[in-house]
Design an enzyme around this catalytic site. Structure first.
Site, PDB file in Angstrom:
ATOM      1  N   LYS A  48       0.828  -1.202   0.000  1.00  0.00           N
ATOM      2  CA  LYS A  48       0.000   0.000   0.000  1.00  0.00           C
ATOM      3  C   LYS A  48       0.865   1.257   0.000  1.00  0.00           C
ATOM      4  CE  LYS A  48      -4.311  -1.639   2.092  1.00  0.00           C
ATOM      5  NZ  LYS A  48      -4.098  -3.072   1.950  1.00  0.00           N
ATOM      6  N   GLU A 100      -3.255   6.874   8.061  1.00  0.00           N
ATOM      7  CA  GLU A 100      -3.946   7.883   7.269  1.00  0.00           C
ATOM      8  C   GLU A 100      -5.029   8.577   8.091  1.00  0.00           C
ATOM      9  OE1 GLU A 100      -3.792   5.944   2.782  1.00  0.00           O
ATOM     10  OE2 GLU A 100      -5.595   5.697   4.002  1.00  0.00           O
ATOM     11  N   HIS A 145     -14.508  -3.393   8.537  1.00  0.00           N
ATOM     12  CA  HIS A 145     -13.783  -3.030   7.320  1.00  0.00           C
ATOM     13  C   HIS A 145     -13.898  -4.095   6.235  1.00  0.00           C
ATOM     14  CE1 HIS A 145     -12.170   0.149   9.765  1.00  0.00           C
ATOM     15  NE2 HIS A 145     -11.598  -0.713  10.564  1.00  0.00           N
ATOM     16  N   ARG A 179      -6.117  -8.692  -8.672  1.00  0.00           N
ATOM     17  CA  ARG A 179      -6.773  -9.992  -8.806  1.00  0.00           C
ATOM     18  C   ARG A 179      -8.241  -9.758  -9.112  1.00  0.00           C
ATOM     19  NH1 ARG A 179      -9.628  -9.984  -4.032  1.00  0.00           N
ATOM     20  NH2 ARG A 179      -8.636  -8.984  -2.256  1.00  0.00           N
TER      21      ARG A 179
END
Length: 670
Positions: free
Chosen positions: A116, A200, A235, A292
């Site tokens: 990420k 973040e 999440h 994917r």
């Protein structure tokens, strides 16, 4: 085109790939672990190879065993599905070294987007907007906390190599940061073998919108529009739909072109998803790219009419994309529900056990249709603690969003599962929730609507009890309240309608509803049946049809009619009505006469799993709410906390031990 491929995965995605390959005339090879020896995906393929133990690291994460299986069976290509090795750069390289085609992007693309942090740095250079945060290599806890303080709370800690909602923590204050960081890193190393994280700013009302991209090896790249995946718990996505409600053509094109640019920046080939987080004003930020196929790809197939697995196979064989951007259009609206073995009333903890009864709605497989079911389990299969607890996916299509929602409610009403807890009731409430129906969507929808989505469990209604009584009578042979008049025999001893010489009959039925014992009085005088609960007396008629192990009941109470599906399983009864399930117990007192009624009263495991961390020892004094240990099941962590102040008298398990649901973990004294 390939003549044989190996599917390096399990469950519904393996069944899905096998079905498409069969339509294309391609033979398939399944791989399986100890837990999956008799699974649906093994039966769906032409050949199968055993690759190891039940835990993923002993089987589905063993690149060597999978490659050996491919060579042994002569497979020319490997489809990785999603999860496991699907985004593993080393595995893609290993396939290339063995001259086996990896049905996915180049290893370099996986590497570029697999982290990420690295992906965000790449997007930043490309001018794609990013959420404010820290995406660097410094993983010192004190430094990361300083960065969180700079960004401002709340912040989101995310595993750099993560996905599927694992390795993510929302932190509301500086005081909570270090503990959340430790937990996030533990889950990240367990799930992905890499504990690197990024930090973040946490957006207060974000929508999760992702763009499906596809590229071939000839330089062609397209986007197949967007999916809204905002409805999530822990999440992890629960509902996905396409197109995104409220999306304008201009914003769709802007996001689609940004996604294509991201794919081209890394030389992408194959199916991929570029995920964005969007604010209410329409601004959007790059989150990550999943290199994917996604679990939610069926909604894209439903609105475009294309089979994305077929696209994968054709692109991997060197063919061009089957369509250009101008050929792609949106037709109608599609919604997907993930049916999970989990208990929403207990923090969505996973549930394991045997699917003792399992009924799904009729469906049209892999083609544009009103209702589609993608599943990888059958009645009698076991939901184990080793893999993701998803049972199946229900996908519906409608001319518009309102029709799709109505059809999803219909599909859920025709889904019955016995043997594990499921989220089916919860999904039904979601589709009736005002915020969802009016498309007031954001990733906090479930948390904000808990009162309506997770209401207190209510006592069974009178009509539910009546449906149960009808099923019990049908099990004895009395399938309707008018059985006497329908039977041809004149011998009263042949009748199955509780005939009595005095034309009167009465019995009491006892059951357990939650923690309460309830009594139903059933009586008949001449041909009139009456059901009495407490002081309420109601005329009662019924008819029942037994079908596929379930009782289809129709009842009338004081001339108010209703229907339901009842499943009787050992000492439990399940009444399914309009997507809702009521569970009642019918205890056999004689059978349990010798049972030990005592219990230890200690802290017990809320689910089967493994002890991964112990924070206390025998003799420690603890405060209420203090963390005592951490369990892991299906790659999810659950912290056991002290219910009160006290002293640890005994710790029954060590780190690494497997425990069953209900096992006493710690004895806490005064």
């Amino acid at each position: 085109m390939f003549t044989k491929i190996l599917i390096a995965n399990r469950g519904e995605i393996a069944c899905r790939v096998a079905s498409t390959a069969r339509k294309m005339g391609i033979r398939t090879v399944a791989v399986y672990s100890d837990a999956d020896a008799n699974s649906a995906h093994v039966a769906a393929c032409d050949e199968s190879v055993y690759i190891g133990g039940s835990e993923p690291r002993q089987s589905y994460l063993r690149a060597d065993a999978i490659l050996e299986a491919a060579k042994k069976t002569g497979a020319q290509a490997i489809h990785p599905g999603y999860g496991f090795l699907s985004e593993n750069e080393s595995f893609a390289n290993a396939c290339a070294s063995q001259n086996i085609v990896f049905i996915g992007p180049p290893a370099s693309s996986i590497a570029a987007m697999g982290s990420k942090s690295a992906a965000k740095a790449l997007m930043e250079k490309a001018g794609v907007p990013l959420v404010p945060g820290y995406h660097g290599d410094n993983q010192d806890p004190d430094f990361l906390q300083q960065e969180a303080n700079r960004i401002g709370y709340p912040v989101l800690i995310k595993a750099s190599a993560g996905g599927g909602g694992k390795g993510m923590r929302i932190v509301q204050s500086e005081a909570d940061f270090k503990e959340a960081l430790s937990s996030c890193k533990r889950e990240a190393i367990s799930s992905f073998g890499d504990d690197k994280v990024l930090v973040e700013r946490y957006l207060s009302k974000p929508r999760h919108i992702e763009i499906q991209v596809f590229a071939d090896s000839l330089g062609n790249t397209v986007y197949l529009f967007e999916r809204d995946c905002s409805v999530q718990r822990r999440h992890q996505k629960v509902i996905e739909e396409a197109p995104a409600p409220g999306m304008t053509p201009e914003r769709r094109a802007e996001m689609g072109e940004a996604a294509v640019a991201a794919a081209k920046a890394v030389g992408y080939v194959g199916a991929g998803t570029v995920e964005f987080i969007a604010e209410p004003d329409g601004r959007f930020y790059f989150m990550e790219m999943n290199t994917r196929l996604q679990v939610e790809h069926p909604v894209t197939e439903m609105i475009t009419g294309f089979d994305l697995v077929e696209w994968q196979l054709r692109v991997a064989a060197g063919e061009p994309l089957p369509a250009k951007q101008d050929d792609l259009t949106i037709k109608g609206h599609a919604i997907e529900s993930r049916i999970y073995a989990e208990n929403p009333d207990n923090g969505f903890l996973p549930s394991i056990g045997q699917l003792q009864y399992f009924h799904l709605p009729d469906h049209v497989k892999f083609e544009l249709g009103d209702i589609r079911v993608d599943g990888g389990v059958r009645q009698g299969d076991t939901i184990s603690p080793f893999y993701d607890p998803m049972i199946a996916k229900l996908i519906v299509w409608g001319n518009n969003r309102e029709q799709a929602i109505a059809r999803m409610k219909q599909a859920l009403a025709n889904t019955q599962v016995v043997g594990v807890s499921t989220n089916i009731d919860f999904l039904g409430r979601l589709y009736s929730n005002n915020a969802f129906t009016t498309a007031d969507l954001d990733t906090g929808l479930i948390e904000k609507n808990q009162a309506q989505l997770l209401p207190p469990i209510q006592a069974a209604s009178t009509d539910k009890l009546a449906h149960l009584v009808a099923a019990l009578l049908a099990k004895r042979g009395q399938v309707s309240s008018t059985a006497h008049s329908q039977q041809a025999s004149v011998d009263p001893w042949d009748l199955t309608d509780a005939w009595r010489i005095a034309s009167q009959y009465a019995e009491n039925i006892h059951l357990i509803d939650g923690e309460e014992t309830r009594e139903i009085k059933l009586s008949r005088e001449n041909k009139q049946w009456t059901m009495t609960i407490g002081e309420q007396h109601q005329s009662f008629t019924w008819s029942v049809k037994e079908e596929d192990g379930r009782y289809l009941t129709k009842i009338s109470l004081d001339q108010v009619n209703s229907s339901a599906v009842v499943v009787l399983n050992k000492e439990e009864a399940y009444i399914f009505d309009q997507g809702k399930v009521t569970t009642l117990r019918l205890p056999d007192d004689l059978h349990h006469a010798g049972d030990d009624q005592g219990h230890s009263g200690g802290l017990v495991a809320p689910m089967p799993g493994k002890i991964i961390s112990l924070a206390v020892n025998t003799g420690d004094v603890v405060k209420a709410g203090q963390a005592l240990l951490v369990m892991e099941a299906m790659k999810m962590e659950h912290t056991i906390t002290a219910p009160k102040d006290g002293k640890v008298e005994e710790v029954f398990y060590a780190v690494g031990d497997q425990v069953t649901e209900g096992a006493e973990l710690i004895k806490l004294g005064e």
